[in-house]
Design a protein around this motif. Structure first.
Motif, PDB file in Angstrom:
ATOM      1  N   GLY A  53       0.421  -1.973  -2.416  1.00  0.00           N
ATOM      2  CA  GLY A  53       1.370  -2.106  -1.313  1.00  0.00           C
ATOM      3  C   GLY A  53       1.147  -3.408  -0.575  1.00  0.00           C
ATOM      4  N   ASP A  54       2.121  -3.738   0.288  1.00  0.00           N
ATOM      5  CA  ASP A  54       1.973  -4.915   1.139  1.00  0.00           C
ATOM      6  C   ASP A  54       2.359  -4.523   2.556  1.00  0.00           C
ATOM      7  N   GLY A  55       2.554  -5.526   3.405  1.00  0.00           N
ATOM      8  CA  GLY A  55       2.983  -5.266   4.772  1.00  0.00           C
ATOM      9  C   GLY A  55       1.939  -4.593   5.641  1.00  0.00           C
ATOM     10  N   ILE A  56       0.679  -4.758   5.329  1.00  0.00           N
ATOM     11  CA  ILE A  56      -0.378  -4.012   6.025  1.00  0.00           C
ATOM     12  C   ILE A  56      -0.507  -4.420   7.492  1.00  0.00           C
ATOM     13  N   TYR A  57      -0.415  -3.432   8.375  1.00  0.00           N
ATOM     14  CA  TYR A  57      -0.776  -3.572   9.788  1.00  0.00           C
ATOM     15  C   TYR A  57      -1.729  -2.436  10.128  1.00  0.00           C
ATOM     16  N   THR A  58      -2.590  -2.660  11.109  1.00  0.00           N
ATOM     17  CA  THR A  58      -3.516  -1.614  11.544  1.00  0.00           C
ATOM     18  C   THR A  58      -3.316  -1.339  13.031  1.00  0.00           C
ATOM     19  N   ILE A  59      -3.251  -0.057  13.373  1.00  0.00           N
ATOM     20  CA  ILE A  59      -2.967   0.361  14.743  1.00  0.00           C
ATOM     21  C   ILE A  59      -4.057   1.330  15.202  1.00  0.00           C
ATOM     22  N   PRO A  60      -4.885   0.966  16.181  1.00  0.00           N
ATOM     23  CA  PRO A  60      -5.874   1.907  16.708  1.00  0.00           C
ATOM     24  C   PRO A  60      -5.158   3.043  17.436  1.00  0.00           C
ATOM     25  N   LEU A  61      -5.418   4.263  17.023  1.00  0.00           N
ATOM     26  CA  LEU A  61      -4.659   5.389  17.568  1.00  0.00           C
ATOM     27  C   LEU A  61      -5.083   5.788  18.972  1.00  0.00           C
ATOM     28  N   ASN A  62      -6.161   5.195  19.494  1.00  0.00           N
ATOM     29  CA  ASN A  62      -6.503   5.431  20.895  1.00  0.00           C
ATOM     30  C   ASN A  62      -5.835   4.412  21.823  1.00  0.00           C
ATOM     31  N   LEU A  76      -4.520   3.816  12.211  1.00  0.00           N
ATOM     32  CA  LEU A  76      -3.351   4.006  11.367  1.00  0.00           C
ATOM     33  C   LEU A  76      -3.067   2.708  10.622  1.00  0.00           C
ATOM     34  N   PHE A  77      -3.008   2.786   9.298  1.00  0.00           N
ATOM     35  CA  PHE A  77      -2.575   1.681   8.451  1.00  0.00           C
ATOM     36  C   PHE A  77      -1.121   1.927   8.077  1.00  0.00           C
ATOM     37  N   ILE A  78      -0.276   0.905   8.197  1.00  0.00           N
ATOM     38  CA  ILE A  78       1.101   1.040   7.753  1.00  0.00           C
ATOM     39  C   ILE A  78       1.384  -0.014   6.685  1.00  0.00           C
ATOM     40  N   SER A 363      -6.441 -10.090   6.510  1.00  0.00           N
ATOM     41  CA  SER A 363      -5.900  -9.697   5.215  1.00  0.00           C
ATOM     42  C   SER A 363      -4.787 -10.652   4.803  1.00  0.00           C
ATOM     43  N   TYR A 364      -4.542 -10.721   3.496  1.00  0.00           N
ATOM     44  CA  TYR A 364      -3.358 -11.394   2.973  1.00  0.00           C
ATOM     45  C   TYR A 364      -2.889 -10.620   1.746  1.00  0.00           C
ATOM     46  N   ASN A 365      -1.616 -10.760   1.428  1.00  0.00           N
ATOM     47  CA  ASN A 365      -1.021  -9.962   0.356  1.00  0.00           C
ATOM     48  C   ASN A 365      -0.869 -10.758  -0.928  1.00  0.00           C
ATOM     49  N   ILE A 366      -1.003 -10.053  -2.052  1.00  0.00           N
ATOM     50  CA  ILE A 366      -0.776 -10.633  -3.372  1.00  0.00           C
ATOM     51  C   ILE A 366       0.403  -9.907  -4.011  1.00  0.00           C
ATOM     52  N   ASN A 367       1.306 -10.671  -4.639  1.00  0.00           N
ATOM     53  CA  ASN A 367       2.460 -10.096  -5.308  1.00  0.00           C
ATOM     54  C   ASN A 367       2.780 -10.955  -6.528  1.00  0.00           C
ATOM     55  N   SER A 368       3.865 -10.652  -7.198  1.00  0.00           N
ATOM     56  CA  SER A 368       4.264 -11.419  -8.372  1.00  0.00           C
ATOM     57  C   SER A 368       5.773 -11.543  -8.415  1.00  0.00           C
ATOM     58  N   VAL A 369       6.252 -12.682  -8.895  1.00  0.00           N
ATOM     59  CA  VAL A 369       7.693 -12.867  -9.062  1.00  0.00           C
ATOM     60  C   VAL A 369       8.178 -12.178 -10.332  1.00  0.00           C
ATOM     61  N   TYR A 382      -1.264  -5.793  -6.828  1.00  0.00           N
ATOM     62  CA  TYR A 382      -0.385  -5.686  -5.656  1.00  0.00           C
ATOM     63  C   TYR A 382      -1.087  -4.911  -4.548  1.00  0.00           C
ATOM     64  N   ARG A 383      -1.939  -5.619  -3.827  1.00  0.00           N
ATOM     65  CA  ARG A 383      -2.667  -4.998  -2.721  1.00  0.00           C
ATOM     66  C   ARG A 383      -3.258  -6.101  -1.841  1.00  0.00           C
ATOM     67  N   PRO A 384      -3.549  -5.791  -0.585  1.00  0.00           N
ATOM     68  CA  PRO A 384      -4.151  -6.791   0.297  1.00  0.00           C
ATOM     69  C   PRO A 384      -5.569  -7.159  -0.128  1.00  0.00           C
ATOM     70  N   ARG A 385      -5.926  -8.414   0.121  1.00  0.00           N
ATOM     71  CA  ARG A 385      -7.305  -8.896   0.009  1.00  0.00           C
ATOM     72  C   ARG A 385      -7.768  -9.256   1.412  1.00  0.00           C
ATOM     73  N   PHE A 386      -9.082  -9.244   1.609  1.00  0.00           N
ATOM     74  CA  PHE A 386      -9.630  -9.472   2.948  1.00  0.00           C
ATOM     75  C   PHE A 386     -10.652 -10.593   2.947  1.00  0.00           C
ATOM     76  N   ILE A 387     -10.676 -11.331   4.057  1.00  0.00           N
ATOM     77  CA  ILE A 387     -11.710 -12.324   4.313  1.00  0.00           C
ATOM     78  C   ILE A 387     -12.275 -12.075   5.705  1.00  0.00           C
ATOM     79  N   ARG A 388     -13.421 -12.661   5.970  1.00  0.00           N
ATOM     80  CA  ARG A 388     -14.096 -12.476   7.254  1.00  0.00           C
ATOM     81  C   ARG A 388     -14.423 -13.856   7.836  1.00  0.00           C
TER      82      ARG A 388
END
Length: 392
Positions: A53-62, A76-78, A363-369, A382-388
């Motif tokens: 998936g793509d479009g990842i956002y993270t929302i702290p539920l508190n 919450l991840f969307i 995070s950043y997203n990987i996809n293909s044409v 097709y999934r996010p990768r992460f760096i720190r």
């Protein structure tokens, strides 16, 4: 009259001091190191159920956006377009399906797969279906949602997520087009895949004479005391992106007025005003998904994929939530992830509540044409990768 003059004089003095302080902020220098965050990338490297998936956002539920999550927190991840199915022996099994959005909940603040559960809905045939399906007065039967940023509004404890109404079209470079902007409102206490969703069309969508669209919801910065912001002014800042040059727009509203669009204000470059069409391009070359967060030294970090779709994860330092913003600081080169010429990278953003103190998880997203073709040989592409990023 004298009292009014004195009040105006005081306000002008404060504004002048604020502008002077903003102009004196260093927008170019930043000491940092950056590395892969393989444990977070591995969290979304899955072979059963949700496997892309793509479009990842993270929302702290508190609702506490300005502080690092605690071990007992829930996030919450969307996601937008998501792949549901099974991968076996590095091959997608028959029956896989793409749906337009999914969610997940992570218990705690560590990338522990055992503490993360993914959710999607089911249609009448029992097959995977999107969690959020457009249902507003302006919705066409063919519209679907991609998701923008979201947050828990502590004025009413509801969760708001921006929903972009998207429609497949025969013209254009990509075969789809955003046609409207909505709020998805989740009632307090509701759990995925959700039963008490309210949807509403918003006016936060604009086009110009060249039919170049703009829309708000690319990023949200909750600058309130309740959300733990270090320099709260009580407002929710909502970022928009306009046109092919990816110009950044800024709006703001008080939490209690979030659904009252007459109370929204837009930054015109020097002041806030009600006319959205006069929103200024505060910078350019950002991506359709991005983030604004506070650096350890109090400056602001605007994180994005440079130019929208490139191999560079970029950052601009801001003096305030509306800028001014400095030049692009290159944080990361994603070229090693492009194992095929058809792969593309897009929509980098930070996840400050999942970051450790003094760091920023991005995070950043990987996809293909050639999406399905490449998934046949690279089913987990097709999934996010992460760096720190570590600040010094």
């Amino acid at each position: 009259m004298k009292r009014l003059t004195l009040v105006c004089l005081c306000i002008c003095t404060v504004l002048s001091q604020s502008i002077a302080q903003t102009k004196s902020v260093n927008l170019t220098d930043l000491k940092f190191t950056v590395e892969e965050a393989p444990e977070w990338s591995a969290l979304l490297n899955r072979t059963n159920g949700w496997f892309g998936g793509d479009g990842i956002y993270t929302i702290p539920l508190n609702g506490v956006e300005g502080k690092h999550s605690k071990p007992n927190s829930k996030t919450l991840f969307i996601f937008s377009d998501s792949m549901i199915g099974e991968i076996r022996d590095n091959t997608m099994m028959p029956g896989y399906k793409m749906i337009h959005n999914t969610v997940a909940i992570l218990n705690g603040n560590q990338p522990d797969a055992k503490q993360m559960e993914f959710y999607w809905d089911k249609d009448k045939k029992g097959e995977a279906e999107s969690v959020f399906i457009p249902n507003t007065p302006k919705t066409d039967s063919s519209d679907y949602y991609w998701l923008g940023d979201g947050f828990v509004n502590q004025a009413n404890n509801a969760t708001y997520i921006f929903g972009y109404r998207v429609r497949n079209v025969s013209s254009g470079a990509f075969g789809f087009r955003e046609v409207g902007n909505t709020f998805i409102k989740i009632a307090p206490g509701d759990n995925p895949p959700y039963t008490t969703i309210k949807q509403m069309d918003t006016p936060l969508y604009l086009t110009d004479g060249k039919n170049d669209i703009g829309s708000f919801g690319a990023g949200i910065f909750v600058n309130t005391k309740a959300a733990g912001a270090p320099k709260p002014d009580g407002y929710i800042y909502v970022y928009g992106v306009r046109g092919m040059v990816k110009s950044l727009l800024v709006a703001r509203v008080l939490p209690a007025d979030f659904e009252n669009f007459k109370k929204w204000k837009f930054w015109n470059g020097t002041a806030w005003e009600s006319d959205m069409s006069k929103a200024a391009d505060v910078t350019t070359g950002v991506s359709n998904e991005l983030s604004l967060s506070v650096l350890p030294d109090g400056r602001y970090a605007l994180v994005f994929q440079q130019g929208g779709m490139s191999t560079t994860v970029g950052m601009r330092i801001g003096a305030s939530p509306v800028g001014p913003f400095g030049p692009v600081i290159k944080l990361w080169d994603c070229k090693p992830d492009l194992v095929e010429k058809t792969f593309v990278v897009y929509n980098a953003k930070a996840h400050p509540t999942l970051s450790k103190p003094g760091e920023l998880l991005i995070s950043y997203n990987i996809n293909s044409v050639e999406f399905i073709k490449d998934l046949q040989t690279h089913p987990n592409l097709y999934r996010p990768r992460f760096i720190r990023v570590k600040f010094h």
